[in-house]
Design an enzyme around this catalytic site. Structure first.
Site, mmCIF file in Angstrom:
data_model
loop_
_atom_site.group_PDB
_atom_site.id
_atom_site.type_symbol
_atom_site.label_atom_id
_atom_site.label_comp_id
_atom_site.label_asym_id
_atom_site.label_seq_id
_atom_site.Cartn_x
_atom_site.Cartn_y
_atom_site.Cartn_z
ATOM 1 N N PRO A 87 0.849 -1.199 0.000
ATOM 2 C CA PRO A 87 0.000 0.000 0.000
ATOM 3 C C PRO A 87 0.881 1.245 0.000
ATOM 4 O O PRO A 87 1.780 1.374 0.830
ATOM 5 C CB PRO A 87 -0.792 -0.126 1.307
ATOM 6 C CG PRO A 87 0.046 -1.012 2.180
ATOM 7 C CD PRO A 87 0.772 -1.934 1.266
ATOM 8 N N GLN A 140 -6.301 -1.571 3.543
ATOM 9 C CA GLN A 140 -5.471 -1.214 4.697
ATOM 10 C C GLN A 140 -6.109 -0.078 5.483
ATOM 11 O O GLN A 140 -6.457 0.956 4.919
ATOM 12 C CB GLN A 140 -4.065 -0.798 4.283
ATOM 13 C CG GLN A 140 -3.154 -0.610 5.509
ATOM 14 C CD GLN A 140 -1.789 -0.069 5.168
ATOM 15 O OE1 GLN A 140 -1.645 1.075 4.755
ATOM 16 N NE2 GLN A 140 -0.763 -0.895 5.369
ATOM 17 N N CYS A 197 3.421 3.313 9.172
ATOM 18 C CA CYS A 197 3.567 4.609 8.513
ATOM 19 C C CYS A 197 4.212 5.623 9.463
ATOM 20 O O CYS A 197 3.709 5.844 10.568
ATOM 21 C CB CYS A 197 2.213 5.123 8.042
ATOM 22 S SG CYS A 197 2.297 6.713 7.203
ATOM 23 N N GLY A 208 13.334 -2.722 0.303
ATOM 24 C CA GLY A 208 14.595 -2.851 -0.415
ATOM 25 C C GLY A 208 14.657 -3.873 -1.520
ATOM 26 O O GLY A 208 15.671 -3.949 -2.221
#
Length: 334
Positions: free
Chosen positions: A19, A73, A103, A216
């Protein structure tokens, strides 16, 4: 929880698309569904309170039937509000609910949810319990390996054990800690170092739990390697910026024998969708801002993207022009 059923989320969702605010709207998800029929798609984070108290619930909840499997979400910290949000998500037809505890946005954290909630695992557990008790959907959680100086493995493992006892079905772990003071959200995606070893240790310490790695990963080969250690991989910015580099998800991750689609194939298949969106009062830029990422690494790619961008921003892009530009791509073999 039973982790070995053939149709369990462990076997279905080996790869998911993270998301991302201002990125993973329903138009981008439609583009990605043309690339992969199997990857789990996510909505942008929806603040549960905003959903519950708005008169425009369709704005937050709407998605296309082609987007399944899709997870919604939520962000929030009030179990009562999350209860209502869970019921809406189930009624609307979502396949899964994900709870955001990762977040690092100051705006999000000032509302006492997102990454700041990792400091209060008992509150997170109550939120997970509320979601679980008020729907029949899998309820998963996305979080960091730590927040600020609360980044020891003991704290992380304790957090995960408490949330597991509350009923979370899967843990998506962004392998960076969040630094809430001093770094903005963009910096929090790159500056705190990746630490896959911590997440590997978490999985080894909790082999019965479904643990997915995030952060990553930039190609399918890296993802396949990560699947040796984790139950799933979640891909974010790399797949948004370079979607066609991930064109072999279904073949390499899910073992499905299918032919890759070119950029022109995908755009041609989306033209009826774009046309319908414009006919319903939408703007071509709503879709084209995502579409332009399909075209890269080919002669005059930048020119093509600029033509699409300028025309759609100025509301001058019609289907005939898009068809013409896409035909030129196809003639070049793209």
């Amino acid at each position: 929880m039973n982790f070995i059923q053939p149709n369990s989320i462990k076997n279905i969702h080996k790869l998911s698309i993270a998301p991302m605010m201002d990125c993973t709207d329903k138009h981008f998800r439609m583009i990605m569904r043309k690339i992969s029929s199997e990857a789990l798609l996510y909505t942008e984070m929806i603040v549960a309170q905003s959903l519950v108290y708005t008169d425009k619930k369709e704005y937050f909840l709407d998605f296309n039937s082609e987007e399944h499997p899709i997870s919604i979400q939520f962000g929030g910290d009030d179990p009562k509000i999350l209860k209502e949000a869970a019921q809406m998500a189930q009624d609307w037809g979502y396949d899964e609910i994900n709870f955001n505890v990762g977040c690092p946005s100051p705006r999000v954290c000032s509302g006492n949810f997102g990454a700041s909630l990792m400091k209060d695992p008992e509150k997170v557990a109550k939120c997970i319990e509320s979601l679980k008790n008020n729907c029949n959907l899998p309820v998963t959680i996305k979080h960091r390996i730590g927040v600020d100086n609360d980044d020891s493995f003991v704290n992380l493992n304790n957090f995960v054990r408490i949330i597991a006892n509350a009923g979370a079905d899967r843990f998506t772990v962004h392998a960076r800690k969040a630094i809430l003071k001093g770094l903005n959200p963009k910096q929090n995606r790159t500056i705190p170092p990746l630490n896959y070893d911590v997440v590997k240790k978490l999985k080894k310490s909790n082999p019965e739990l479904l643990i997915e790695i995030n952060g990553g990963l930039t190609n399918i080969d890296q993802s396949l390697k990560a699947l040796n250690d984790f139950d799933g991989v979640m891909i974010g910015r790399s797949i948004y910026k370079h979607p066609l580099r991930w064109s072999e998800i279904d073949q390499k991750i899910y073992g499905i024998n299918k032919k890759n689609k070119s950029a022109s194939n995908i755009i041609f298949s989306l033209i009826p969708y774009i046309e319908a969106h414009i006919s319903n009062g939408g703007k071509s830029w709503d879709i084209c801002k995502h579409l332009i990422n399909l075209v890269e690494g080919i002669p005059k790619a930048k020119i093509w993207r600029n033509q699409i961008s300028k025309k759609s921003i100025k509301k001058e892009l019609d289907i005939e022009y898009l068809f013409k530009l896409t035909s030129a791509l196809q003639e070049m073999g793209f």
